[in-house]
Design an enzyme around this catalytic site. Structure first.
Site, PDB file in Angstrom:
ATOM      1  N   GLY A  19      19.901  19.515  -4.328  1.00  0.00           N
ATOM      2  CA  GLY A  19      19.705  20.574  -3.346  1.00  0.00           C
ATOM      3  C   GLY A  19      20.525  21.831  -3.585  1.00  0.00           C
ATOM      4  O   GLY A  19      20.762  22.595  -2.651  1.00  0.00           O
ATOM      5  N   SER A  20      20.938  22.079  -4.830  1.00  0.00           N
ATOM      6  CA  SER A  20      21.756  23.283  -5.040  1.00  0.00           C
ATOM      7  C   SER A  20      20.935  24.555  -4.810  1.00  0.00           C
ATOM      8  O   SER A  20      21.455  25.533  -4.254  1.00  0.00           O
ATOM      9  CB  SER A  20      22.406  23.267  -6.425  1.00  0.00           C
ATOM     10  OG  SER A  20      21.445  23.428  -7.446  1.00  0.00           O
ATOM     11  N   LEU A  92       9.301  16.823  -6.661  1.00  0.00           N
ATOM     12  CA  LEU A  92       8.557  16.381  -7.849  1.00  0.00           C
ATOM     13  C   LEU A  92       7.128  15.923  -7.577  1.00  0.00           C
ATOM     14  O   LEU A  92       6.356  15.733  -8.503  1.00  0.00           O
ATOM     15  CB  LEU A  92       9.323  15.249  -8.545  1.00  0.00           C
ATOM     16  CG  LEU A  92      10.730  15.611  -9.028  1.00  0.00           C
ATOM     17  CD1 LEU A  92      11.359  14.440  -9.768  1.00  0.00           C
ATOM     18  CD2 LEU A  92      10.704  16.837  -9.914  1.00  0.00           C
ATOM     19  N   ASN A 109       7.161  27.507  -6.036  1.00  0.00           N
ATOM     20  CA  ASN A 109       7.937  26.474  -6.733  1.00  0.00           C
ATOM     21  C   ASN A 109       8.838  27.151  -7.755  1.00  0.00           C
ATOM     22  O   ASN A 109       8.505  28.213  -8.279  1.00  0.00           O
ATOM     23  CB  ASN A 109       6.987  25.512  -7.464  1.00  0.00           C
ATOM     24  CG  ASN A 109       7.735  24.423  -8.219  1.00  0.00           C
ATOM     25  OD1 ASN A 109       8.671  23.797  -7.688  1.00  0.00           O
ATOM     26  ND2 ASN A 109       7.353  24.171  -9.458  1.00  0.00           N
ATOM     27  N   HIS A 111      10.568  26.334 -11.448  1.00  0.00           N
ATOM     28  CA  HIS A 111      10.524  25.399 -12.576  1.00  0.00           C
ATOM     29  C   HIS A 111      11.554  25.853 -13.604  1.00  0.00           C
ATOM     30  O   HIS A 111      11.649  27.052 -13.887  1.00  0.00           O
ATOM     31  CB  HIS A 111       9.111  25.407 -13.191  1.00  0.00           C
ATOM     32  CG  HIS A 111       8.961  24.418 -14.293  1.00  0.00           C
ATOM     33  ND1 HIS A 111       8.774  23.079 -14.059  1.00  0.00           N
ATOM     34  CD2 HIS A 111       9.019  24.564 -15.643  1.00  0.00           C
ATOM     35  CE1 HIS A 111       8.704  22.440 -15.224  1.00  0.00           C
ATOM     36  NE2 HIS A 111       8.847  23.316 -16.201  1.00  0.00           N
TER      37      HIS A 111
HETATM   38  C1  GRF Z   1      15.880  22.840 -10.552  1.00  0.00           C
HETATM   39  O1  GRF Z   1      16.219  22.884 -11.899  1.00  0.00           O
HETATM   40  C2  GRF Z   1      14.466  23.320 -10.346  1.00  0.00           C
HETATM   41  O2  GRF Z   1      14.049  24.230 -11.316  1.00  0.00           O
HETATM   42  C3  GRF Z   1      13.659  22.069 -10.479  1.00  0.00           C
HETATM   43  O3  GRF Z   1      14.463  21.058  -9.929  1.00  0.00           O
HETATM   44  C4  GRF Z   1      15.831  21.412 -10.011  1.00  0.00           C
HETATM   45  C5  GRF Z   1      16.412  21.273  -8.654  1.00  0.00           C
HETATM   46  O4  GRF Z   1      17.809  21.312  -8.670  1.00  0.00           O
HETATM   47  N1  GRF Z   1      12.366  22.212  -9.861  1.00  0.00           N
HETATM   48  P1  GRF Z   1      18.601  21.357  -7.299  1.00  0.00           P
HETATM   49  O5  GRF Z   1      18.229  20.108  -6.526  1.00  0.00           O
HETATM   50  O6  GRF Z   1      18.196  22.596  -6.583  1.00  0.00           O
HETATM   51  O7  GRF Z   1      20.055  21.368  -7.675  1.00  0.00           O
END
Ligand code: GRF
Length: 203
Positions: A19-20, A92, A109, A111
């Site tokens: 969730g960063s 996902l 989204n 990616h």
């Molecule tokens: C990120 O790298 C994003 O691009 C992908 O999933 C990751 C999520 O990371 N879809 P976080 O949970 O936000 O740290």
């Protein structure tokens, strides 16, 4: 138009990981007149994002596969929280048609690669960065795109790049790309939401 509090768009963040990105979005919109995070949706009961949402006082909704794919119950929840926009930040599961249709051009989204390369089913997390390294790419970077019913195929809204050096490990590439995600996802989200408001006023 002057009553910005009523006009605030409510965002639902869908996230299943640490969730960063979600945290950055919550921070960005905390005192924003444009939008606020109104809900966090996750398919993992132990996802780090749930604790972050709690710290921000944002309600959360857990989902499971049968409920998500075989019913449209989530629409009722989104309606209850008056959600007008969805941000996928580490989510996902393929988004089902009923959600895409209910939120046209209102789901973004992020990616962690330069789509259309390194996208599609199974291309997530470290798989992406390992593939980028294995291919000997000299650059990578995040893509922000609208969501349709295919993995990673909706219209691209934004890309930015970082250099990839031969000595960079997949972890190092991931670190660079994630830093760009944090920097740009909230501001691009805000820009798309603002543009949507302009479009609505014009139509
Ligand atoms: C990120 O790298 C994003 O691009 C992908 O999933 C990751 C999520 O990371 N879809 P976080 O949970 O936000 O740290």
């Amino acid at each position: 138009m002057n009553d910005s509090s009523n006009a605030k768009v409510k965002i639902a963040i869908f996230a299943s990981g640490g969730g960063s990105n979600a945290r950055k979005i919550m921070e960005h919109f905390k005192d924003s007149p444009v939008a606020q995070v109104g809900l966090v949706v996750s398919n993992k009961a132990n996802a780090g994002v749930l604790g972050i949402a709690e710290a921000f006082g944002i309600p959360t909704q857990l989902i499971d596969r049968p409920g998500f794919y075989q019913t449209e119950d989530l629409l009722e929840v989104l309606k209850k929280y008056q959600i007008g926009f969805i941000a996928l930040a580490g989510f996902l599961w393929l988004v089902p048609g009923y959600l895409v249709r209910e939120f046209p051009k209102r789901i973004l989204n992020i990616h962690p690669a330069l789509l259309p390369k390194y996208g599609g089913k199974g291309m997530y997390g470290h798989h992406v960065h390992e593939a980028v390294k294995a291919a000997g790419e000299t650059e990578s970077g995040p893509t922000i795109h609208f969501v349709d019913e295919q993995y990673d195929e909706g219209d691209i809204v934004f890309q930015t790049r970082c250099s990839v050096h031969p000595e960079d490990t997949a972890d190092e590439i991931a670190r660079k790309v994630l830093a760009l995600e944090h920097r740009y996802f909230p501001v691009i989200l805000e820009k798309v939401i603002r543009d949507l408001g302009k479009g609505n006023l014009e139509s």
